[in-house]
Design a protein around this motif. Structure first.
Motif, PDB file in Angstrom:
ATOM      1  N   LEU A  73      41.137  33.915  27.135  1.00  0.00           N
ATOM      2  CA  LEU A  73      40.986  32.633  27.815  1.00  0.00           C
ATOM      3  C   LEU A  73      41.664  32.667  29.179  1.00  0.00           C
ATOM      4  CD1 LEU A  73      41.633  30.073  24.920  1.00  0.00           C
ATOM      5  CD2 LEU A  73      39.540  31.306  25.499  1.00  0.00           C
ATOM      6  N   ARG A  74      42.817  33.327  29.229  1.00  0.00           N
ATOM      7  CA  ARG A  74      43.537  33.446  30.500  1.00  0.00           C
ATOM      8  C   ARG A  74      42.717  34.262  31.504  1.00  0.00           C
ATOM      9  NH1 ARG A  74      48.668  32.484  31.438  1.00  0.00           N
ATOM     10  NH2 ARG A  74      49.134  32.464  29.209  1.00  0.00           N
ATOM     11  N   ASP A  75      42.108  35.330  31.029  1.00  0.00           N
ATOM     12  CA  ASP A  75      41.286  36.151  31.916  1.00  0.00           C
ATOM     13  C   ASP A  75      40.128  35.345  32.486  1.00  0.00           C
ATOM     14  OD1 ASP A  75      42.907  38.314  31.444  1.00  0.00           O
ATOM     15  OD2 ASP A  75      41.581  39.257  29.971  1.00  0.00           O
ATOM     16  N   TYR A  76      39.528  34.527  31.659  1.00  0.00           N
ATOM     17  CA  TYR A  76      38.410  33.690  32.106  1.00  0.00           C
ATOM     18  C   TYR A  76      38.885  32.695  33.156  1.00  0.00           C
ATOM     19  CZ  TYR A  76      34.035  30.999  31.509  1.00  0.00           C
ATOM     20  OH  TYR A  76      32.815  30.369  31.698  1.00  0.00           O
ATOM     21  N   LEU A  77      40.012  32.055  32.891  1.00  0.00           N
ATOM     22  CA  LEU A  77      40.522  31.033  33.802  1.00  0.00           C
ATOM     23  C   LEU A  77      41.021  31.632  35.110  1.00  0.00           C
ATOM     24  CD1 LEU A  77      40.908  27.982  33.923  1.00  0.00           C
ATOM     25  CD2 LEU A  77      43.193  28.298  32.975  1.00  0.00           C
ATOM     26  N   ASN A  78      41.506  32.873  35.063  1.00  0.00           N
ATOM     27  CA  ASN A  78      41.983  33.528  36.273  1.00  0.00           C
ATOM     28  C   ASN A  78      40.919  33.605  37.373  1.00  0.00           C
ATOM     29  OD1 ASN A  78      44.736  34.093  35.996  1.00  0.00           O
ATOM     30  ND2 ASN A  78      44.351  35.924  34.778  1.00  0.00           N
ATOM     31  N   HIS A  79      39.679  33.570  36.968  1.00  0.00           N
ATOM     32  CA  HIS A  79      38.567  33.589  37.932  1.00  0.00           C
ATOM     33  C   HIS A  79      38.665  32.407  38.893  1.00  0.00           C
ATOM     34  CE1 HIS A  79      34.430  34.149  39.362  1.00  0.00           C
ATOM     35  NE2 HIS A  79      34.257  32.851  39.197  1.00  0.00           N
ATOM     36  N   TYR A  80      39.223  31.288  38.413  1.00  0.00           N
ATOM     37  CA  TYR A  80      39.304  30.078  39.216  1.00  0.00           C
ATOM     38  C   TYR A  80      40.659  29.885  39.897  1.00  0.00           C
ATOM     39  CZ  TYR A  80      34.995  28.638  36.866  1.00  0.00           C
ATOM     40  OH  TYR A  80      33.720  28.562  36.398  1.00  0.00           O
ATOM     41  N   ALA A  81      41.652  30.696  39.519  1.00  0.00           N
ATOM     42  CA  ALA A  81      42.995  30.519  40.061  1.00  0.00           C
ATOM     43  C   ALA A  81      43.030  30.896  41.525  1.00  0.00           C
ATOM     44  CB  ALA A  81      43.987  31.353  39.282  1.00  0.00           C
ATOM     45  N   PRO A  82      43.712  30.113  42.362  1.00  0.00           N
ATOM     46  CA  PRO A  82      43.868  30.484  43.766  1.00  0.00           C
ATOM     47  C   PRO A  82      44.505  31.862  43.902  1.00  0.00           C
ATOM     48  CG  PRO A  82      44.607  28.239  43.393  1.00  0.00           C
ATOM     49  CD  PRO A  82      44.381  28.850  42.046  1.00  0.00           C
ATOM     50  N   ALA A  83      44.149  32.586  44.935  1.00  0.00           N
ATOM     51  CA  ALA A  83      44.663  33.933  45.142  1.00  0.00           C
ATOM     52  C   ALA A  83      46.192  33.937  45.118  1.00  0.00           C
ATOM     53  CB  ALA A  83      44.173  34.488  46.480  1.00  0.00           C
ATOM     54  N   GLY A  84      46.728  34.811  44.298  1.00  0.00           N
ATOM     55  CA  GLY A  84      48.185  34.973  44.224  1.00  0.00           C
ATOM     56  C   GLY A  84      48.875  34.000  43.302  1.00  0.00           C
ATOM     57  N   ILE A  85      48.119  33.079  42.682  1.00  0.00           N
ATOM     58  CA  ILE A  85      48.727  32.117  41.778  1.00  0.00           C
ATOM     59  C   ILE A  85      48.183  32.353  40.374  1.00  0.00           C
ATOM     60  CG2 ILE A  85      49.069  29.667  41.249  1.00  0.00           C
ATOM     61  CD1 ILE A  85      48.655  29.057  44.172  1.00  0.00           C
ATOM     62  N   PRO A  86      48.977  32.891  39.458  1.00  0.00           N
ATOM     63  CA  PRO A  86      48.488  33.162  38.114  1.00  0.00           C
ATOM     64  C   PRO A  86      48.290  31.873  37.329  1.00  0.00           C
ATOM     65  CG  PRO A  86      50.853  33.532  38.219  1.00  0.00           C
ATOM     66  CD  PRO A  86      50.397  33.245  39.645  1.00  0.00           C
ATOM     67  N   THR A  87      47.443  31.954  36.298  1.00  0.00           N
ATOM     68  CA  THR A  87      47.245  30.776  35.443  1.00  0.00           C
ATOM     69  C   THR A  87      48.457  30.583  34.567  1.00  0.00           C
ATOM     70  OG1 THR A  87      46.113  32.259  33.885  1.00  0.00           O
ATOM     71  CG2 THR A  87      44.756  30.973  35.379  1.00  0.00           C
ATOM     72  N   ALA A 139      27.174  26.029  39.958  1.00  0.00           N
ATOM     73  CA  ALA A 139      26.281  27.148  40.268  1.00  0.00           C
ATOM     74  C   ALA A 139      26.534  28.297  39.297  1.00  0.00           C
ATOM     75  CB  ALA A 139      26.494  27.613  41.702  1.00  0.00           C
ATOM     76  N   TYR A 140      25.486  28.818  38.702  1.00  0.00           N
ATOM     77  CA  TYR A 140      25.662  29.871  37.707  1.00  0.00           C
ATOM     78  C   TYR A 140      26.401  31.061  38.302  1.00  0.00           C
ATOM     79  CZ  TYR A 140      24.689  33.057  33.875  1.00  0.00           C
ATOM     80  OH  TYR A 140      24.828  33.940  32.839  1.00  0.00           O
ATOM     81  N   GLU A 141      26.124  31.364  39.556  1.00  0.00           N
ATOM     82  CA  GLU A 141      26.749  32.509  40.216  1.00  0.00           C
ATOM     83  C   GLU A 141      28.254  32.317  40.400  1.00  0.00           C
ATOM     84  OE1 GLU A 141      24.169  30.805  41.347  1.00  0.00           O
ATOM     85  OE2 GLU A 141      22.540  32.203  40.849  1.00  0.00           O
ATOM     86  N   SER A 142      28.740  31.079  40.273  1.00  0.00           N
ATOM     87  CA  SER A 142      30.161  30.806  40.469  1.00  0.00           C
ATOM     88  C   SER A 142      30.972  31.005  39.190  1.00  0.00           C
ATOM     89  CB  SER A 142      30.360  29.367  40.967  1.00  0.00           C
ATOM     90  OG  SER A 142      30.085  28.426  39.926  1.00  0.00           O
ATOM     91  N   LEU A 143      30.307  31.231  38.067  1.00  0.00           N
ATOM     92  CA  LEU A 143      31.006  31.327  36.783  1.00  0.00           C
ATOM     93  C   LEU A 143      31.717  32.667  36.633  1.00  0.00           C
ATOM     94  CD1 LEU A 143      28.284  29.868  34.386  1.00  0.00           C
ATOM     95  CD2 LEU A 143      30.169  28.662  35.509  1.00  0.00           C
ATOM     96  N   PRO A 144      32.773  32.704  35.833  1.00  0.00           N
ATOM     97  CA  PRO A 144      33.431  33.986  35.552  1.00  0.00           C
ATOM     98  C   PRO A 144      32.463  34.940  34.865  1.00  0.00           C
ATOM     99  CG  PRO A 144      34.815  32.144  34.865  1.00  0.00           C
ATOM    100  CD  PRO A 144      33.474  31.568  35.200  1.00  0.00           C
ATOM    101  N   PRO A 145      32.452  36.208  35.246  1.00  0.00           N
ATOM    102  CA  PRO A 145      31.579  37.164  34.564  1.00  0.00           C
ATOM    103  C   PRO A 145      32.047  37.373  33.125  1.00  0.00           C
ATOM    104  CG  PRO A 145      33.080  38.303  36.044  1.00  0.00           C
ATOM    105  CD  PRO A 145      33.259  36.841  36.305  1.00  0.00           C
TER     106      PRO A 145
END
Length: 228
Positions: free
Chosen positions: A214-228, A29-35
């Motif tokens: 890249l880390r900032d982008y991936l952080n969008h998907y990381a579980p809360a409290g768990i850094p990439t 879903a486009y809305e699910s992507l990192p801004p």
């Protein structure tokens, strides 16, 4: 449906455990992507580094394409022209693609759902699982869409009297086959480049070596409290 009249989604592969993928590609879903920060998309592609030199053969090819579109009252976006004619930019998506996507620019192809609008293919998966196009409207609006159909082949097949698995005269079928995926070419290129860079890093010998953007982008998907 999106505001431009097509369903919206992003077709891509996995980002490791952060965004799974059941097959080679998945529709997200486009809305699910990192801004992303759209202010960085100036048409200069500075996020890819210094510009190169114009490629004469590409300048000739893109000028010919632009002239063809001008005759149809359509205009190629400047970011697309810059990217396709610059020696350091032209193959940037091919070089980073983890699914062997390759640049393949087509002539203008009539939209099967909107009179006066045209498609220009610019990138395709090696097995044609997904093909990306510019979608150009007479109003001047241009955005990026994706499809499982190679419309150049479809129109050639119809012209030659060959049967295909799709009906170009069925607007509902064709509208379902075209999916909006980015508001500009540069934003598409940026997201494609970032995601493929992330995949390569996560699957390298040093998966922790993500550069900050890249880390900032991936952080969008990381579980809360768990850094990439």
């Amino acid at each position: 449906m999106s505001s431009v009249g097509f369903d919206s989604a992003w077709c891509a592969t996995d980002l490791g455990e952060y965004r799974t993928c059941r097959h080679t590609y998945e529709y997200y879903a486009y809305e699910s992507l990192p801004p992303v920060d759209s202010t960085q998309f100036t048409g200069a592609f500075q996020w890819l580094g210094d510009a190169g030199e114009p490629l004469p053969e590409q300048v000739t090819a893109i000028n010919s394409l632009a002239a063809d579109l001008t005759a149809r009252n359509l205009t190629l976006p400047r970011d697309f022209v810059r990217f396709q004619t610059d020696s350091k930019l032209h193959y940037a998506l091919d070089e980073v693609s983890v699914t062997s996507c390759w640049t393949h620019v087509s002539e203008p192809l009539p939209s099967p759902v909107e009179p006066g609008a045209f498609l220009v293919r610019f990138l395709r998966d090696q097995q044609d699982c997904v093909i990306w196009y510019l979608y150009l409207r007479p109003s001047g609006e241009v955005f990026v869409v994706q499809s499982y159909l190679d419309y150049e082949y479809e129109y050639e097949a119809r012209r030659d009297g060959e049967e295909t698995e799709t009906d170009l005269d069925d607007p509902e079928e064709q509208r379902a086959a075209i999916v909006w995926c980015a508001p500009t070419f540069e934003e598409f290129a940026y997201r494609f480049w970032v995601e493929n860079r992330i995949w390569r890093t996560l699957n390298s010998d040093d998966p922790s070596g993500l550069e900050p953007r890249l880390r900032d982008y991936l952080n969008h998907y990381a579980p809360a409290g768990i850094p990439t």
